[in-house]
Structures are given as C-alpha cells and as structure tokens.
Design a protein around this motif. Structure first.
Motif, PDB file in Angstrom:
ATOM      1  N   ILE A 202       0.857  -1.192   0.000  1.00 32.09           N
ATOM      2  CA  ILE A 202       0.000   0.000   0.000  1.00 32.09           C
ATOM      3  C   ILE A 202       0.893   1.242   0.000  1.00 32.09           C
ATOM      4  CG2 ILE A 202      -0.228   0.386   2.477  1.00 32.09           C
ATOM      5  CD1 ILE A 202      -3.193   0.686   2.127  1.00 32.09           C
ATOM      6  N   ASP A 203       0.542   2.240  -0.768  1.00 30.36           N
ATOM      7  CA  ASP A 203       1.132   3.574  -0.656  1.00 30.36           C
ATOM      8  C   ASP A 203       0.058   4.421  -0.009  1.00 30.36           C
ATOM      9  OD1 ASP A 203       3.657   3.280  -1.603  1.00 30.36           O
ATOM     10  OD2 ASP A 203       3.239   3.988  -3.616  1.00 30.36           O
ATOM     11  N   LEU A 204       0.381   5.045   1.068  1.00 32.28           N
ATOM     12  CA  LEU A 204      -0.624   5.732   1.861  1.00 32.28           C
ATOM     13  C   LEU A 204      -0.388   7.237   1.869  1.00 32.28           C
ATOM     14  CD1 LEU A 204      -2.978   5.492   3.992  1.00 32.28           C
ATOM     15  CD2 LEU A 204      -1.169   5.612   5.690  1.00 32.28           C
ATOM     16  N   ILE A 205      -1.444   7.989   1.639  1.00 32.73           N
ATOM     17  CA  ILE A 205      -1.433   9.436   1.859  1.00 32.73           C
ATOM     18  C   ILE A 205      -2.546   9.713   2.857  1.00 32.73           C
ATOM     19  CG2 ILE A 205      -1.741  11.728   0.882  1.00 32.73           C
ATOM     20  CD1 ILE A 205      -0.753  10.585  -1.784  1.00 32.73           C
ATOM     21  N   LEU A 206      -2.174  10.132   4.045  1.00 32.57           N
ATOM     22  CA  LEU A 206      -3.128  10.452   5.102  1.00 32.57           C
ATOM     23  C   LEU A 206      -3.159  11.962   5.264  1.00 32.57           C
ATOM     24  CD1 LEU A 206      -4.955   9.633   7.506  1.00 32.57           C
ATOM     25  CD2 LEU A 206      -2.869   9.518   8.886  1.00 32.57           C
ATOM     26  N   SER A 207      -4.324  12.562   5.083  1.00 32.09           N
ATOM     27  CA  SER A 207      -4.475  14.011   5.248  1.00 32.09           C
ATOM     28  C   SER A 207      -5.375  14.287   6.440  1.00 32.09           C
ATOM     29  CB  SER A 207      -5.071  14.644   3.991  1.00 32.09           C
ATOM     30  OG  SER A 207      -4.177  14.504   2.913  1.00 32.09           O
ATOM     31  N   ILE A 208      -4.883  15.136   7.339  1.00 33.60           N
ATOM     32  CA  ILE A 208      -5.630  15.524   8.529  1.00 33.60           C
ATOM     33  C   ILE A 208      -5.778  17.034   8.494  1.00 33.60           C
ATOM     34  CG2 ILE A 208      -5.674  15.545  11.045  1.00 33.60           C
ATOM     35  CD1 ILE A 208      -3.689  13.131  10.878  1.00 33.60           C
ATOM     36  N   SER A 209      -7.009  17.509   8.557  1.00 35.66           N
ATOM     37  CA  SER A 209      -7.261  18.938   8.546  1.00 35.66           C
ATOM     38  C   SER A 209      -8.318  19.248   9.601  1.00 35.66           C
ATOM     39  CB  SER A 209      -7.738  19.389   7.165  1.00 35.66           C
ATOM     40  OG  SER A 209      -7.974  20.773   7.167  1.00 35.66           O
ATOM     41  N   ALA A 210      -7.924  20.018  10.588  1.00 31.88           N
ATOM     42  CA  ALA A 210      -8.860  20.356  11.663  1.00 31.88           C
ATOM     43  C   ALA A 210      -8.393  21.630  12.359  1.00 31.88           C
ATOM     44  CB  ALA A 210      -8.960  19.218  12.676  1.00 31.88           C
ATOM     45  N   GLU A 211      -9.246  22.594  12.409  1.00 28.36           N
ATOM     46  CA  GLU A 211      -8.899  23.889  13.005  1.00 28.36           C
ATOM     47  C   GLU A 211      -8.625  23.798  14.510  1.00 28.36           C
ATOM     48  OE1 GLU A 211      -8.558  27.105  11.781  1.00 28.36           O
ATOM     49  OE2 GLU A 211      -8.609  26.247   9.782  1.00 28.36           O
ATOM     50  N   LYS A 212      -9.407  22.995  15.244  1.00 28.34           N
ATOM     51  CA  LYS A 212      -9.311  22.983  16.704  1.00 28.34           C
ATOM     52  C   LYS A 212      -8.533  21.804  17.269  1.00 28.34           C
ATOM     53  CE  LYS A 212     -13.561  25.552  17.268  1.00 28.34           C
ATOM     54  NZ  LYS A 212     -14.877  25.617  17.886  1.00 28.34           N
ATOM     55  N   LEU A 213      -8.030  20.912  16.432  1.00 29.11           N
ATOM     56  CA  LEU A 213      -7.329  19.730  16.886  1.00 29.11           C
ATOM     57  C   LEU A 213      -6.039  20.116  17.603  1.00 29.11           C
ATOM     58  CD1 LEU A 213      -7.809  16.688  16.633  1.00 29.11           C
ATOM     59  CD2 LEU A 213      -6.350  16.715  14.626  1.00 29.11           C
ATOM     60  N   GLU A 214      -5.817  19.551  18.811  1.00 26.40           N
ATOM     61  CA  GLU A 214      -4.633  19.885  19.601  1.00 26.40           C
ATOM     62  C   GLU A 214      -3.641  18.734  19.716  1.00 26.40           C
ATOM     63  OE1 GLU A 214      -5.861  21.482  23.348  1.00 26.40           O
ATOM     64  OE2 GLU A 214      -6.776  23.237  22.431  1.00 26.40           O
ATOM     65  N   ASP A 215      -4.098  17.488  19.681  1.00 31.56           N
ATOM     66  CA  ASP A 215      -3.223  16.327  19.818  1.00 31.56           C
ATOM     67  C   ASP A 215      -3.458  15.372  18.650  1.00 31.56           C
ATOM     68  OD1 ASP A 215      -2.436  17.355  22.266  1.00 31.56           O
ATOM     69  OD2 ASP A 215      -3.708  16.008  23.430  1.00 31.56           O
ATOM     70  N   ILE A 216      -2.371  14.893  18.055  1.00 29.28           N
ATOM     71  CA  ILE A 216      -2.464  13.901  16.979  1.00 29.28           C
ATOM     72  C   ILE A 216      -1.468  12.785  17.275  1.00 29.28           C
ATOM     73  CG2 ILE A 216      -2.083  13.433  14.533  1.00 29.28           C
ATOM     74  CD1 ILE A 216      -2.907  16.293  13.925  1.00 29.28           C
ATOM     75  N   LEU A 217      -1.964  11.538  17.268  1.00 27.33           N
ATOM     76  CA  LEU A 217      -1.135  10.357  17.422  1.00 27.33           C
ATOM     77  C   LEU A 217      -1.391   9.461  16.219  1.00 27.33           C
ATOM     78  CD1 LEU A 217      -2.079  11.338  20.392  1.00 27.33           C
ATOM     79  CD2 LEU A 217      -1.011   9.224  21.099  1.00 27.33           C
ATOM     80  N   VAL A 218      -0.353   9.171  15.440  1.00 32.96           N
ATOM     81  CA  VAL A 218      -0.488   8.337  14.248  1.00 32.96           C
ATOM     82  C   VAL A 218       0.571   7.245  14.303  1.00 32.96           C
ATOM     83  CG1 VAL A 218      -0.361   8.262  11.729  1.00 32.96           C
ATOM     84  CG2 VAL A 218      -1.355  10.258  12.844  1.00 32.96           C
ATOM     85  N   HIS A 219       0.128   5.990  14.153  1.00 30.60           N
ATOM     86  CA  HIS A 219       1.053   4.870  14.054  1.00 30.60           C
ATOM     87  C   HIS A 219       0.729   4.106  12.777  1.00 30.60           C
ATOM     88  CE1 HIS A 219       3.644   1.537  14.963  1.00 30.60           C
ATOM     89  NE2 HIS A 219       2.644   0.737  14.663  1.00 30.60           N
ATOM     90  N   LEU A 220       1.716   3.976  11.906  1.00 29.63           N
ATOM     91  CA  LEU A 220       1.539   3.257  10.647  1.00 29.63           C
ATOM     92  C   LEU A 220       2.474   2.052  10.646  1.00 29.63           C
ATOM     93  CD1 LEU A 220       1.540   6.336   8.274  1.00 29.63           C
ATOM     94  CD2 LEU A 220      -0.440   5.056   9.078  1.00 29.63           C
TER      95      LEU A 220
END
Length: 81
Positions: free
Chosen positions: A15-33
């Motif tokens: 798989i080739d993955l493109i993950l887009s996250i867009s959020a004005e109020k988001l404060e914490d992001i945890l991503v594990h691939l």
C-alpha cells in the motif's frame, strides 16, 4: 476542551498511503503506521492549534502543512524496525 485524533493502521499488503488531517481545533495527533510492504507513507497535517504530535511507523514522511502549526509544543517521531 482538548481534541485528539488517533489513527492506527496495520496492513500486510502493499500500500502507498497518503493520510491528510485537517482540523482547526485539533490539539493532539497520534499516528502509528505499521505497513511492512509500503514504500512511502505521506502524512499531511493542517492543524493550526496543534500542540502535540506523535508519529511512528515505517518510512513516514511529513507534508509541508505541518509548518503552519504555530502552536506546536512537542513532536515525537519514531521509526519502525
């Protein structure tokens, strides 16, 4: 109110993955691939109020949108084995 985004993906297939996250109020992001057969994982983030970012996994690339997160206090990056 703290807002958090958690994304976990474990895939044994190519798989080739493109993950887009867009959020004005988001404060914490945890991503594990955990993609063992992937050449490149691209994570684009636009979250101007982001305070904490944790990215881990195999061959993760970060898009240019992260530069607009002027509130970023802590970022952690972990490479997969």
């Amino acid at each position: 109110m703290d807002l958090m985004f958690i994304f976990v993906l474990d895939s044994p297939v190519y798989i080739d993955l493109i993950l887009s996250i867009s959020a004005e109020k988001l404060e914490d992001i945890l991503v594990h691939l955990d993609l063992h057969n992937c050449i490149k994982n691209l994570v684009n983030i636009f979250a101007p109020n982001l305070k904490y970012l944790k990215l881990s996994g195999d061959d993760v690339w970060i898009g240019q949108g992260l530069g607009k997160s002027t509130s970023l206090e802590k970022a952690e990056f972990f490479s997969g084995m």
